[in-house]
Write a protein that holds these residues in place. Structure first.
Motif, short mmCIF file in Angstrom:
data_model
loop_
_atom_site.label_atom_id
_atom_site.label_comp_id
_atom_site.label_asym_id
_atom_site.label_seq_id
_atom_site.Cartn_x
_atom_site.Cartn_y
_atom_site.Cartn_z
N THR A 143 -12.14 -3.61 25.78
CA THR A 143 -12.01 -4.57 26.75
C THR A 143 -13.20 -4.49 27.40
OG1 THR A 143 -9.65 -4.37 27.22
CG2 THR A 143 -10.97 -5.31 28.96
N PHE B 95 -5.07 -7.98 23.17
CA PHE B 95 -6.52 -8.56 23.51
C PHE B 95 -6.77 -9.90 23.34
CE2 PHE B 95 -10.93 -9.14 22.30
CZ PHE B 95 -11.67 -8.44 23.49
N ALA C 226 -16.18 -6.22 25.54
CA ALA C 226 -15.80 -7.28 24.82
C ALA C 226 -16.92 -8.21 24.36
CB ALA C 226 -14.68 -8.03 25.76
N LEU D 117 -17.75 -12.70 29.40
CA LEU D 117 -17.04 -11.57 29.15
C LEU D 117 -17.63 -10.24 29.75
CD1 LEU D 117 -16.56 -12.09 25.36
CD2 LEU D 117 -14.83 -12.21 27.22
N ARG E 87 -10.06 -17.73 27.45
CA ARG E 87 -8.87 -18.24 26.97
C ARG E 87 -8.95 -19.91 27.12
NH1 ARG E 87 -3.81 -15.61 29.50
NH2 ARG E 87 -5.23 -15.73 31.39
N HIS F 156 -11.84 -13.76 31.38
CA HIS F 156 -11.41 -14.06 30.18
C HIS F 156 -11.72 -15.73 29.58
CE1 HIS F 156 -7.87 -11.25 31.11
NE2 HIS F 156 -9.11 -10.60 31.07
N GLU G 212 -4.64 -12.08 25.80
CA GLU G 212 -5.44 -12.15 27.10
C GLU G 212 -6.75 -12.67 27.36
OE1 GLU G 212 -4.58 -8.06 28.83
OE2 GLU G 212 -2.55 -8.36 29.02
N VAL G 213 -7.90 -12.02 26.50
CA VAL G 213 -9.32 -12.41 26.48
C VAL G 213 -9.37 -13.43 25.99
CG1 VAL G 213 -11.33 -11.61 26.03
CG2 VAL G 213 -9.56 -9.82 26.61
N GLY G 214 -8.84 -13.97 24.82
CA GLY G 214 -9.06 -15.20 24.27
C GLY G 214 -9.83 -15.26 23.03
N GLN H 214 -6.89 -13.97 38.21
CA GLN H 214 -7.29 -12.71 37.49
C GLN H 214 -7.31 -11.73 38.42
OE1 GLN H 214 -9.98 -12.97 34.35
NE2 GLN H 214 -10.10 -10.96 34.04
#
Length: 710
Positions: A512, A409, A515, A560, A567, A565, A412-414, A604
């Protein structure tokens, strides 16, 4: 001074010698059965056989894992054949030279014969038979049974272990090399137990052969001695019984040692300690046990007629050992005491003090701030049947997978999600679990530990016996099946996962999905501190000079919420620094940031393609929505009938997109994107709404359907 270096030619000879060792050994064993051996050679080989058995036993005792002694099945076969070859060679010598005296077959056989017989042939024969029976019926039979059961369980556990390795690999817990190594270990473990199951039969047969060879030597020796060499019956019994029992004993003692080693290897439980450390650390770990045993033995020493000195001496020794152990435990840290198995104890011991404190009535204690327990951001509660999945002492696989979920997580998500606090809940059903977010349940389900969930992705054919249910993460139809049906379910097209994977997948999906709620101010500040290590000036110029921490948090949460994401924090901060002077509205800033992240958003949603298959709005519907936006400001001016129509047509178009294997994406003008995203998010969470300004110029747009055309 340079160290000694082995010449290259000598290294080659050594390498070839290792490769030729096994063929040479087999040839020697066959030669011992066929060719006559002198007495000195028999002494040498019998001594080597005893030394080899001791080496095998000590190696087994100091082995931590069964795979550390993988050659053991082959060693069992070779040592068994060595003993049988020696039996054949010694039998030839006993029958041909036995009339000359007890030293005819070598000093080793003579010494063992005299040692066991002690002048009484009947006693010697009985003791030899007892040793053989112990080896055959107790040690060898028990080791063979354990190896048989171990092989069966190792083979049954292989699919689950392989799936656990695949799950850890997919979750990012291990790399490809570690996965290959662990798969190889699982396969070798099953092969090892299977080989041990077969090799134990050799040892068992060797015990039977030892009795038969001894009987043949005695009977055959009497016949040869009295018929061929005209010996008296008493002399023949003396010579040949001595040689036969000595020969059998010198073979059975190594056989018994090897059998004990086999039992040690297959009966030990997996641990990071050898057998000796396990026995000493667990058998003599509790002083209470030694106190009680010492009292019983000491009491027996006071009974008239008993060996009082022996019992009293042993009881005093046990009391002294218990006292020293208790004194040592008092000085141990609590963590080490818990690992050593401490806890409950008599008054005055650490366990006794804890028990006394636990009995203090709650009414006598004043309330303190320690009674105010913070709410766990993320929690997982399990029923008692799922405790093995999350118990460290039972190597719960779910714990490792949760760590892998958080790591994946973050990559990928940051940002780093809060830790998952796990506890058991007796109010839940035995196989149920529930996932909480800030103390509120956001998901629940049931996982049948020991069974597999066969999920129908929509293309499975055939039905399976089991408990019909739905996949808790995505709502797909599924069936809980027994492990024996796993291969059949996979051949029918079902996706088969174990109970731990079901819970881990559900947890990953909810983390996810929520988030934005997991990104608190502490996480935002930690994110900025992490970014400041590489770009301190960039962070310093933005927060709090241009944008407040709460505004930045709101922008990141908006991203989110729509699955974007974060990142690329550098691009987000640079965009906010550029536009924060003109507006401080988080929604407007979010729209500007989305434009800057357009390439990442499109990648994405549409990985690896330049053509974007999207849905769009009919021109008339687009004009109506623009008018409603201008009239209501936030889109509240949309008529209820029109709103229902939009939702229904968007749902139909999204379903068509998914049926074609495409991601449902609605492309709208920039001013309408935020309005429609909020409006459709609750009814169609899988639908993504993009604006024209977020599409890179290098991408080609293909419209698959119009929403509002009818």
């Amino acid at each position: 001074m340079n160290g000694f270096r082995v010449p290259a030619w000598l290294q080659k000879i050594g390498a070839r010698g290792n490769a030729l060792a096994a063929p040479i050994l087999i040839i020697l064993l066959l030669a011992m059965m066929i060719l006559p051996l002198p007495a000195f050679a028999l002494d040498l080989f019998f001594s080597f056989n005893i030394a080899m058995s001791v080496i095998v036993l000590l190696t087994a005792l100091y082995t931590v894992k069964p795979l550390d002694f993988m050659a053991f099945p082959a060693v069992l076969l070779v040592t068994t054949m060595l003993r049988l070859s020696l039996n054949v060679a010694s039998t030839r010598v006993v029958l041909t030279e036995g009339h000359t005296g007890g030293a005819a077959a070598g000093k080793v056989i003579e010494a063992f014969g005299h040692f066991l017989i002690g002048g009484n042939y009947t006693v010697g024969l009985v003791v030899f038979i007892i040793l053989t029976i112990i080896n055959f019926t107790v040690v060898t039979k028990g080791a063979g049974r354990i190896a048989e059961v171990g092989a069966r369980f190792a083979l049954d556990a292989m699919p689950g272990k392989q799936m656990a390795i695949d799950a850890d690999l997919n979750a990012g817990l291990i790399g490809e090399e570690d996965a290959k190594r662990r798969r190889s270990e699982v396969s070798m473990e099953a092969e090892f137990y299977g080989a041990m199951d077969g090799a134990s039969k050799y040892v068992r047969g060797d015990a039977v052969a030892g009795i038969l060879v001894t009987v043949i030597n005695v009977v055959g020796g009497l016949i040869v001695g009295m018929v061929q060499h005209d010996m008296a019956f008493g002399d023949a019994v003396k010579n040949y019984t001595l040689l036969a029992i000595g020969d059998g004993l010198v073979a059975q003692i190594p056989s018994l040692i090897i059998s004990i080693a086999a039992g040690m290897v297959v009966s030990r439980v997996a641990s990071d300690k050898d057998v000796g450390s396990q026995v000493v650390g667990q058998l003599f770990a509790k002083p209470e046990v030694l106190y009680i045993t010492g009292g019983i033995i000491g009491g027996m020493g006071l009974i008239p007629g008993m060996p009082n000195l022996v019992f009293l001496l042993l009881g005093s020794t046990l009391f002294g050992g218990a006292y020293l152990l208790e004194k040592r435990r008092k000085n141990m840290p609590p963590e080490e005491l818990q690992r050593a198995g401490g806890g409950a104890g008599p008054a005055g011991s650490p366990g006794g003090g804890a028990a006394a404190a636990a009995t203090t009535p709650a009414e006598q204690e004043e309330a303190t701030w320690q009674d105010v327990m913070p709410v766990d951001t993320l929690g997982l509660e399990v029923g008692y049947r799922l405790i093995p999945l999350v118990d460290k002492t039972q190597n719960g696989e779910l714990l490792k997978r949760i760590k892998g979920i958080r790591k994946k997580f973050a990559q990928e998500v940051g940002f780093l999600a809060p830790p998952v606090h796990i506890r058991d809940n007796l109010e839940l059903k035995p196989s149920a679990y529930r996932i909480t977010l800030k103390g509120v349940e956001v998901g629940s389900g049931e996982a049948m530990n020991g069974q597999y969930l066969a999920i129908n992705p929509g293309m499975a054919s055939g039905t399976l016996p089991g408990l019909v249910t739905t996949d808790p993460a995505f709502g797909l139809p599924a069936i809980w099946i027994d492990a024996a049906l796993k291969d059949d379910a996979q051949s029918m097209g079902y996706t088969v996962v174990d109970a731990g994977t079901v819970v881990a997948t559900h947890l990953n999906h909810l983390i996810t999905t929520h988030a934005s709620e997991l990104l608190g101010r502490m996480e935002v500040q930690a994110l900025l501190d992490h970014l400041a290590k590489d770009a301190p000036k960039l962070v310093e110029d933005l927060v709090p000079k241009v944008v407040s921490l709460s505004t930045l948090q709101k922008v990141l949460q908006n991203l989110l919420q729509e699955g974007v994401h974060i990142r690329d924090m550098r691009t987000i901060i640079e965009t906010l620094s550029e536009h924060a002077g003109s507006t401080n509205d988080p929604n407007d800033l979010t729209a500007l940031v989305r434009v800057s992240l357009g390439r990442a958003i499109v990648q994405q949603l549409f990985p690896g393609t330049n053509e974007l298959s999207v849905m769009t709005l009919d021109n008339r519907l687009e004009r109506l929505l623009v008018q409603a936006l201008n009239a209501g400001g936030d889109g509240t001016g949309i008529e209820p009938g029109l709103a229902d129509t939009i939702v229904q047509q968007a749902a139909n178009a999204a379903q068509q997109q998914e049926a074609m294997g495409l991601t449902p994406v609605l492309l709208v003008p920039g001013p309408l994107r935020t309005l429609l995203s909020r409006f459709l998010r609750r009814a169609l969470p899988q639908l993504k709404v993009l604006s024209h300004s977020e599409i890179p110029e290098s991408k080609t747009i293909r419209v698959t359907s119009l929403v509002g055309a009818n």
